[in-house]
Design a protein around this motif. Structure first.
Motif, PDB file in Angstrom:
ATOM      1  N   UNK A 128      -5.620  -6.142  -3.845  1.00  0.00           N
ATOM      2  CA  UNK A 128      -5.078  -4.813  -3.546  1.00  0.00           C
ATOM      3  C   UNK A 128      -5.318  -3.927  -4.759  1.00  0.00           C
ATOM      4  N   UNK A 129      -6.187  -2.948  -4.672  1.00  0.00           N
ATOM      5  CA  UNK A 129      -6.445  -2.081  -5.832  1.00  0.00           C
ATOM      6  C   UNK A 129      -5.312  -1.098  -6.063  1.00  0.00           C
ATOM      7  N   UNK A 130      -5.256  -0.556  -7.264  1.00  0.00           N
ATOM      8  CA  UNK A 130      -4.354   0.564  -7.515  1.00  0.00           C
ATOM      9  C   UNK A 130      -4.948   1.807  -6.856  1.00  0.00           C
ATOM     10  N   UNK A 131      -4.113   2.836  -6.721  1.00  0.00           N
ATOM     11  CA  UNK A 131      -4.525   4.014  -5.942  1.00  0.00           C
ATOM     12  C   UNK A 131      -5.183   5.104  -6.781  1.00  0.00           C
ATOM     13  N   UNK A 132      -5.202   4.948  -8.108  1.00  0.00           N
ATOM     14  CA  UNK A 132      -5.643   6.054  -8.961  1.00  0.00           C
ATOM     15  C   UNK A 132      -7.073   6.506  -8.676  1.00  0.00           C
ATOM     16  N   UNK A 133      -7.933   5.575  -8.293  1.00  0.00           N
ATOM     17  CA  UNK A 133      -9.341   5.938  -8.108  1.00  0.00           C
ATOM     18  C   UNK A 133      -9.642   6.367  -6.676  1.00  0.00           C
ATOM     19  N   UNK A 136       0.826  -1.205   0.000  1.00  0.00           N
ATOM     20  CA  UNK A 136       0.000   0.000   0.000  1.00  0.00           C
ATOM     21  C   UNK A 136       0.859   1.254   0.000  1.00  0.00           C
ATOM     22  N   UNK A 137       1.939   1.266   0.769  1.00  0.00           N
ATOM     23  CA  UNK A 137       2.816   2.441   0.777  1.00  0.00           C
ATOM     24  C   UNK A 137       3.427   2.658  -0.606  1.00  0.00           C
ATOM     25  N   UNK A 138       3.837   1.561  -1.253  1.00  0.00           N
ATOM     26  CA  UNK A 138       4.410   1.695  -2.591  1.00  0.00           C
ATOM     27  C   UNK A 138       3.363   2.195  -3.574  1.00  0.00           C
ATOM     28  N   UNK A 139       2.182   1.644  -3.531  1.00  0.00           N
ATOM     29  CA  UNK A 139       1.144   2.054  -4.479  1.00  0.00           C
ATOM     30  C   UNK A 139       0.692   3.487  -4.250  1.00  0.00           C
ATOM     31  N   UNK A 140       0.862   3.966  -3.037  1.00  0.00           N
ATOM     32  CA  UNK A 140       0.538   5.364  -2.733  1.00  0.00           C
ATOM     33  C   UNK A 140       1.718   6.290  -2.997  1.00  0.00           C
ATOM     34  N   UNK A 141       2.807   5.749  -3.534  1.00  0.00           N
ATOM     35  CA  UNK A 141       3.980   6.528  -3.948  1.00  0.00           C
ATOM     36  C   UNK A 141       4.609   7.268  -2.777  1.00  0.00           C
ATOM     37  N   UNK A 142       4.712   6.572  -1.638  1.00  0.00           N
ATOM     38  CA  UNK A 142       5.399   7.136  -0.475  1.00  0.00           C
ATOM     39  C   UNK A 142       6.848   6.657  -0.517  1.00  0.00           C
ATOM     40  N   UNK A 143       7.812   7.570  -0.689  1.00  0.00           N
ATOM     41  CA  UNK A 143       9.188   7.146  -0.972  1.00  0.00           C
ATOM     42  C   UNK A 143       9.992   6.712   0.244  1.00  0.00           C
ATOM     43  N   UNK A 144       9.645   7.231   1.431  1.00  0.00           N
ATOM     44  CA  UNK A 144      10.423   6.958   2.637  1.00  0.00           C
ATOM     45  C   UNK A 144       9.495   6.656   3.807  1.00  0.00           C
ATOM     46  N   UNK A 145       9.988   5.801   4.713  1.00  0.00           N
ATOM     47  CA  UNK A 145       9.358   5.654   6.025  1.00  0.00           C
ATOM     48  C   UNK A 145      10.452   5.801   7.080  1.00  0.00           C
ATOM     49  N   UNK A 146      10.294   6.773   7.951  1.00  0.00           N
ATOM     50  CA  UNK A 146      11.213   6.931   9.083  1.00  0.00           C
ATOM     51  C   UNK A 146      10.726   6.049  10.213  1.00  0.00           C
ATOM     52  N   UNK A 147      11.660   5.436  10.936  1.00  0.00           N
ATOM     53  CA  UNK A 147      11.241   4.524  11.995  1.00  0.00           C
ATOM     54  C   UNK A 147      12.327   4.359  13.055  1.00  0.00           C
ATOM     55  N   UNK A 176      -7.085  -8.041   6.682  1.00  0.00           N
ATOM     56  CA  UNK A 176      -6.205  -7.633   5.584  1.00  0.00           C
ATOM     57  C   UNK A 176      -6.912  -6.640   4.672  1.00  0.00           C
ATOM     58  N   UNK A 177      -8.179  -6.901   4.364  1.00  0.00           N
ATOM     59  CA  UNK A 177      -8.937  -5.944   3.542  1.00  0.00           C
ATOM     60  C   UNK A 177      -9.088  -4.610   4.262  1.00  0.00           C
ATOM     61  N   UNK A 178      -9.251  -4.671   5.580  1.00  0.00           N
ATOM     62  CA  UNK A 178      -9.368  -3.437   6.356  1.00  0.00           C
ATOM     63  C   UNK A 178      -8.090  -2.618   6.320  1.00  0.00           C
ATOM     64  N   UNK A 179      -6.933  -3.297   6.306  1.00  0.00           N
ATOM     65  CA  UNK A 179      -5.650  -2.586   6.208  1.00  0.00           C
ATOM     66  C   UNK A 179      -5.553  -1.847   4.880  1.00  0.00           C
ATOM     67  N   UNK A 180      -5.931  -2.527   3.791  1.00  0.00           N
ATOM     68  CA  UNK A 180      -5.886  -1.894   2.472  1.00  0.00           C
ATOM     69  C   UNK A 180      -6.747  -0.638   2.460  1.00  0.00           C
ATOM     70  N   UNK A 181      -7.975  -0.759   2.939  1.00  0.00           N
ATOM     71  CA  UNK A 181      -8.858   0.404   2.930  1.00  0.00           C
ATOM     72  C   UNK A 181      -8.344   1.502   3.855  1.00  0.00           C
ATOM     73  N   UNK A 182      -7.766   1.127   4.994  1.00  0.00           N
ATOM     74  CA  UNK A 182      -7.246   2.130   5.929  1.00  0.00           C
ATOM     75  C   UNK A 182      -6.150   2.974   5.272  1.00  0.00           C
ATOM     76  N   UNK A 183      -5.268   2.325   4.512  1.00  0.00           N
ATOM     77  CA  UNK A 183      -4.194   3.078   3.870  1.00  0.00           C
ATOM     78  C   UNK A 183      -4.720   3.951   2.738  1.00  0.00           C
ATOM     79  N   UNK A 184      -5.665   3.427   1.944  1.00  0.00           N
ATOM     80  CA  UNK A 184      -6.246   4.245   0.881  1.00  0.00           C
ATOM     81  C   UNK A 184      -6.979   5.450   1.465  1.00  0.00           C
ATOM     82  N   UNK A 185      -7.799   5.193   2.491  1.00  0.00           N
ATOM     83  CA  UNK A 185      -8.567   6.281   3.095  1.00  0.00           C
ATOM     84  C   UNK A 185      -7.643   7.258   3.823  1.00  0.00           C
TER      85      UNK A 185
END
Length: 567
Positions: free
Chosen positions: A172-177, A1-12, A131-140
């Motif tokens: 896992x859907x693409x993020x465009x929509x 989901x992070x990749x599909x949302x084009x997030x380049x870095x995660x600090x941790x 797992x489906x809830x995680x996908x929707x949480x990141x998209x939302x």
């Protein structure tokens, strides 16, 4: 989901509560798109993501360990909330199912509602249970944080769920929509009404507050001001939104209205606020009963959608003859189109000249000391020969010397007043601008630096180039001013204001602390000539792709007056 949302870095900062997530980042995605940035403290995880978002106006990932890691990061999240920046904060808890918990440690790091720790200063939070809830949480979550007005979101992952097999037919859907919402525009009737007000005003004043770093938005602001014949004021608390050397920029960027700027606000017959932070606080400095001001007031903001009953960051309720619920930059474009159709305003502000910021020269005692304003002149001189992004500034910075000429020249305040963010904010901005032609400089007080010093390890490890200048007055000086005010109120000796405030005897070795993190450093430097020589050495290191720190010992004092309660 992070990749599909084009997030380049995660600090941790690592934690066992998200070990499944961590493994996926490393061994499934290969630690790229996004790449992990290891930090030594959760405060830095958030402040680096905050600095990055100031530049990119897009979220970075910030990952916090269950409970205790989140608690460490809370101050930074509050800063990011106050700064209205987007951020994907990912946390963890559990395992939620008790039979999966290891003895002791998993129990004390499981909470029923982690979101309750920060719900009052994030835009949205979730704790998905599938797992489906995680996908929707990141998209939302991405859609919400990246839509204006922006603010962080928090997604808490169940440690047990992270380690479950993926269910059959998992999609896992693409993020465009699921893109962010377009910035809201104002109805045409409101645009026409404000355009008519601007066209007929004799002394229109535009207060530019929050605004984007987009060059097109910047150019439209300038064109609008010139078409309207308006004066402009900006704030030291916000990012660059208008050129401060423009002839219509009425006074140096404001912290509070001083005696030279106040007459301009008093003379304005029309005040248009473009998401000005604390509009009522500014108006009350002209008339304590702000509703009795004769000026017609237009207030363009969507910020009220983030206001709640816990956080008083909504400030005093301002009077507004025309309250407009719209994105300020979208409104600028709409108003500019309306004024183009009507023709230029004839306003000239006759008889009221813009405030001259005064000479931008080093102090007369430059060979003996460094005063706070000397740091501004030094940064100004650096900017004469290169593009500079001032990622952080110390308290009392006036922007009278360092002129803002573009949208990335100045990144403003830390948002919430939380100390220790300066190093991380500078690193995050430098990360965002690493492949650009800009030099990132962060100026910070010694107290701010000392609380955030280990953020420099991340800059050293990942070779993130930035010049750090510590304005080292060896004191928590802002609180010295408060103690002096308190003593005077109570008829007690203000000379005792330094007790419990000064950071001296011994003075911390700031350059040594930087070197301990792997960052090249020097100092203390104690006069202007040595400071400028140090800056030249530092810039050579930064140009080579590495961070550098200078400990600049400065005299006590501020360039701008700092107002204490009741004074």
């Amino acid at each position: 989901m992070l990749r599909r949302l084009d997030i380049p870095y995660v600090a941790l900062n690592p934690g066992a509560s998200y070990r499944g997530f961590h493994d996926s980042l490393v061994n499934y995605l290969g630690n790229r798109s996004p790449q992990m940035l290891l930090c030594l403290h959760e405060d830095h995880v958030i402040s680096i993501a905050h600095g990055y978002a100031k530049v990119m106006e897009k979220p970075m990932g910030a990952v916090l360990h269950s409970n205790v890691g989140l608690m460490h990061g809370l101050m930074g999240i509050f800063n990011a909330w106050g700064g209205r920046v987007p951020m994907m904060v990912v946390g963890a808890t559990g395992p939620v199912e008790p039979e999966k918990r290891r003895p002791y440690i998993d129990w004390i790091h499981t909470a029923k509602d982690q979101g309750a720790l920060l719900r009052q200063y994030v835009k949205w939070d979730d704790e998905p249970r599938s797992a489906d809830g995680i996908v929707e949480a990141f998209l939302r979550g991405y859609q919400i944080t990246a839509s204006t007005p922006r603010a962080p979101v928090y997604i808490c992952l169940d440690a047990g769920l992270q380690e479950e097999p993926v269910p059959e037919n998992f999609h896992i859907p693409t993020a465009e929509r699921y893109a962010p919402i377009s910035p809201a525009c104002a109805p045409q009737a409101q645009i026409d009404a404000v355009a008519d007000l601007v066209r007929s005003a004799k002394n229109p004043l535009f207060l530019f507050g929050r605004g984007s770093v987009d060059q097109g938005d910047w150019d439209r602001r300038v064109e609008l001001v010139e078409a309207a014949g308006a004066y402009v004021m900006t704030s030291t608390r916000g990012k660059a939104v208008f050129p401060t050397d423009h002839p219509r920029h009425a006074a140096p960027p404001l912290t509070w209205l001083d005696a030279s700027a106040k007459p301009i606000v008093e003379a304005a017959d029309l005040i248009v606020s473009f998401d000005w932070v604390d509009l009522n606080g500014t108006l009350r400095q002209v008339n304590r009963n702000s509703d009795q001001l004769a000026s017609t007031i237009v207030h363009v903001t969507q910020d009220r959608s983030l206001h709640n009953g816990w956080d008083m960051g909504y400030f005093g309720l301002p009077p507004a003859d025309h309250p407009i619920d719209a994105n300020p930059d979208a409104f600028v474009g709409q108003l500019l189109d309306a004024l183009r159709r009507r023709g230029r305003n004839g306003s000239t502000w006759d008889g009221i000249a813009r405030v001259d910021p005064g000479p931008a020269e080093f102090s007369p005692n430059r060979d003996k000391e460094i005063i706070p304003f000397d740091l501004e002149v030094a940064v100004m001189k650096v900017a004469e020969g290169r593009k500079v992004t001032l990622a952080n500034n110390n308290i009392g910075w006036s922007t009278r010397a360092y002129m803002i000429r573009g949208p990335l020249d100045f990144l403003g305040h830390n948002g919430g007043g939380g100390i220790g963010a300066g190093p991380g904010l500078t690193i995050g901005a430098a990360l965002a601008l690493r492949d650009s032609d800009r030099t990132v400089i962060g100026v910070m007080g010694d107290g701010d630096f000392l609380q955030g010093v280990t953020a420099l390890w991340t800059a050293a490890h990942y070779q993130i180039p930035a010049l750090f200048i510590v304005a080292n007055n060896r004191s928590n000086y802002n609180d010295e001013i408060h103690q002096a005010a308190m003593a005077k109120d109570r008829g007690r000796p203000p000379e005792n204001r330094w007790i419990g405030q000064q950071i001296d005897k011994p003075a911390p070795d700031l350059a040594g602390l930087a070197r301990a993190q792997g960052v090249e450093a020097e100092g203390p430097v104690e006069n202007v000539d040595d400071l400028m020589a140090a800056i030249e050495r530092g810039l050579a290191v930064v140009d080579a792709g590495r961070p550098y720190l200078i400990d600049a010992r400065i005299a006590l004092g501020y360039t701008k007056k700092i107002v204490t309660r009741g004074h």
